[in-house]
Motif scaffolding. Structure first.
Motif, PDB file in Angstrom:
ATOM      1  N   LYS A 111     -11.857  31.217  15.614  1.00  0.00           N
ATOM      2  CA  LYS A 111     -11.276  30.565  14.430  1.00  0.00           C
ATOM      3  C   LYS A 111     -12.367  30.188  13.430  1.00  0.00           C
ATOM      4  CE  LYS A 111      -7.389  28.741  17.109  1.00  0.00           C
ATOM      5  NZ  LYS A 111      -6.703  27.527  17.617  1.00  0.00           N
ATOM      6  N   GLU A 112     -13.505  29.687  13.950  1.00  0.00           N
ATOM      7  CA  GLU A 112     -14.616  29.319  13.076  1.00  0.00           C
ATOM      8  C   GLU A 112     -15.215  30.548  12.399  1.00  0.00           C
ATOM      9  OE1 GLU A 112     -17.850  27.593  11.069  1.00  0.00           O
ATOM     10  OE2 GLU A 112     -15.864  26.876  11.654  1.00  0.00           O
ATOM     11  N   PRO A 128     -21.360  30.546   9.727  1.00  0.00           N
ATOM     12  CA  PRO A 128     -20.502  29.941  10.756  1.00  0.00           C
ATOM     13  C   PRO A 128     -21.218  28.823  11.484  1.00  0.00           C
ATOM     14  CG  PRO A 128     -21.387  32.021  11.542  1.00  0.00           C
ATOM     15  CD  PRO A 128     -21.809  31.901  10.104  1.00  0.00           C
ATOM     16  N   ARG A 129     -20.437  27.891  12.008  1.00  0.00           N
ATOM     17  CA  ARG A 129     -20.971  26.795  12.814  1.00  0.00           C
ATOM     18  C   ARG A 129     -20.349  26.917  14.203  1.00  0.00           C
ATOM     19  NH1 ARG A 129     -19.841  24.549   7.748  1.00  0.00           N
ATOM     20  NH2 ARG A 129     -17.773  23.871   8.483  1.00  0.00           N
ATOM     21  N   PHE A 130     -20.945  27.763  15.022  1.00  0.00           N
ATOM     22  CA  PHE A 130     -20.392  28.038  16.335  1.00  0.00           C
ATOM     23  C   PHE A 130     -20.714  26.919  17.310  1.00  0.00           C
ATOM     24  CE2 PHE A 130     -20.816  32.560  14.839  1.00  0.00           C
ATOM     25  CZ  PHE A 130     -19.451  32.809  14.775  1.00  0.00           C
ATOM     26  N   GLY A 131     -19.829  26.725  18.282  1.00  0.00           N
ATOM     27  CA  GLY A 131     -20.012  25.678  19.275  1.00  0.00           C
ATOM     28  C   GLY A 131     -20.971  26.089  20.365  1.00  0.00           C
ATOM     29  N   SER A 143     -21.958  33.900  17.630  1.00  0.00           N
ATOM     30  CA  SER A 143     -21.365  33.041  18.652  1.00  0.00           C
ATOM     31  C   SER A 143     -22.099  33.226  19.968  1.00  0.00           C
ATOM     32  CB  SER A 143     -19.890  33.400  18.833  1.00  0.00           C
ATOM     33  OG  SER A 143     -19.391  32.909  20.056  1.00  0.00           O
ATOM     34  N   ALA A 166     -12.851  31.653   9.659  1.00  0.00           N
ATOM     35  CA  ALA A 166     -12.887  30.688   8.559  1.00  0.00           C
ATOM     36  C   ALA A 166     -14.166  30.821   7.745  1.00  0.00           C
ATOM     37  CB  ALA A 166     -12.744  29.267   9.113  1.00  0.00           C
ATOM     38  N   ALA A 167     -15.306  30.966   8.422  1.00  0.00           N
ATOM     39  CA  ALA A 167     -16.588  31.110   7.729  1.00  0.00           C
ATOM     40  C   ALA A 167     -16.610  32.386   6.894  1.00  0.00           C
ATOM     41  CB  ALA A 167     -17.721  31.116   8.743  1.00  0.00           C
ATOM     42  N   GLY A 197     -12.311  28.472  20.006  1.00  0.00           N
ATOM     43  CA  GLY A 197     -12.701  27.888  18.733  1.00  0.00           C
ATOM     44  C   GLY A 197     -13.669  28.732  17.930  1.00  0.00           C
ATOM     45  N   ASP A 198     -14.558  29.462  18.609  1.00  0.00           N
ATOM     46  CA  ASP A 198     -15.535  30.266  17.883  1.00  0.00           C
ATOM     47  C   ASP A 198     -14.875  31.357  17.054  1.00  0.00           C
ATOM     48  OD1 ASP A 198     -17.703  28.828  18.677  1.00  0.00           O
ATOM     49  OD2 ASP A 198     -18.618  30.389  19.916  1.00  0.00           O
TER      50      ASP A 198
END
Length: 283
Positions: free
Chosen positions: A260-261, A272-275, A219, A264-265, A257-258
């Motif tokens: 939670k992502e 992960p698909r971090f913002g 992240s 989840a990942a 959000g990071d």
């Protein structure tokens, strides 16, 4: 800004590469290079697509230190040195994080993005300080590193007397700073100055492997926070402040959000698909 002695590019992973670019002069440092370098880094730090910066030199050298013509000027000039290198009119990257970081070289600690020094060749004088204040340091095998200053009748420059003991310890720092001798990258690695030592033939490939990991697998907001926590903690001797402060930050990050992502990942066994990082957020 028209760049004459530096250059940069950004790839699709969010990795920015910055070059000291005076290959005919050993990428030697000048006031113009300082101005351009500050502008580039300020631009990159404010670009949300950039996740990490790789700093290196054009050709086979990193930066051989101050330009010899500039050094010759000071042997006869009566100008005050601090006035001749005043960068107050240049870009001011890294500001607003900690007032201790708002001066030459150490402003790199105020940046949002981590900076990787890819020392691909000779590194001397002020370049030794610039590399020392980067977040990561990698070097090619057989490169030469020196502060130069004792052999020029000068003091330890640009914070090296502060940062080197914290990286390599007092014993090695005294050796480097008092003698000004040439230290090869293999010895730097043993001293703990480097994060890694790679063969010349695939040096940048190995550096970019690390840069891609930082750019794609973690992240960016977490990296920014860890960077600011680490350097702030260097300036005080209060472990309780560090622990309690980190607990407050954990609570803040758990609402983002990071987090939670990332969970989840992990649970789904995927990358992960971090913002994008929050530009300008001061952690």
């Amino acid at each position: 800004m028209e760049l004459k002695v530096t250059k940069y590019e950004i790839d699709d992973h969010g990795i920015a590469t910055v070059w000291f670019h005076r290959p005919g002069r050993g990428n030697s440092w000048t006031n113009l290079m300082n101005t351009e370098y500050r502008w580039i880094m300020d631009t990159l730090d404010n670009d949300p697509t950039v996740r990490v910066v790789v700093l290196t030199g054009s050709g086979n050298q990193f930066c051989v230190g101050a330009d010899t013509k500039a050094l010759n000027f000071y042997t006869t000039s009566t100008d005050d040195y601090a006035d001749t290198v005043d960068a107050s009119a240049a870009a001011q990257p890294g500001t607003g994080v900690n007032p201790e970081f708002e001066t030459d070289v150490i402003w790199q600690w105020g940046l949002r993005v981590p900076v990787i020094a890819a020392i691909n060749g000779a590194c001397a004088g002020i370049a030794a300080a610039i590399a020392s204040f980067c977040d990561f340091r990698f070097a090619a095998e057989g490169i030469k590193f020196t502060t130069s200053t004792p052999r020029l009748g000068l003091p330890a420059e640009y914070g090296l007397s502060w940062i080197l003991p914290r990286i390599v310890g007092l014993t090695h720092a005294a050796d480097i700073l008092y003698t000004g001798r040439i230290v090869y990258s293999e010895e730097l690695d043993k001293m703990g100055f480097l994060n890694g030592l790679f063969p010349r033939e695939n040096f940048m490939d190995e550096v970019y492997k690390v840069a891609r990991m930082v750019a794609t697998q973690v992240s960016p907001a977490s990296v920014t926070s860890a960077k600011r926590q680490m350097y702030a903690d260097l300036l005080h001797l209060a472990p309780r402040q560090s622990i309690d402060g980190s607990k407050d930050l954990i609570g803040h990050f758990m609402r983002q959000g990071d987090f939670k992502e990332g969970i989840a990942a992990y649970n789904e066994g995927r990358p992960p698909r971090f913002g994008d990082p929050a530009i300008g957020e001061k952690v």
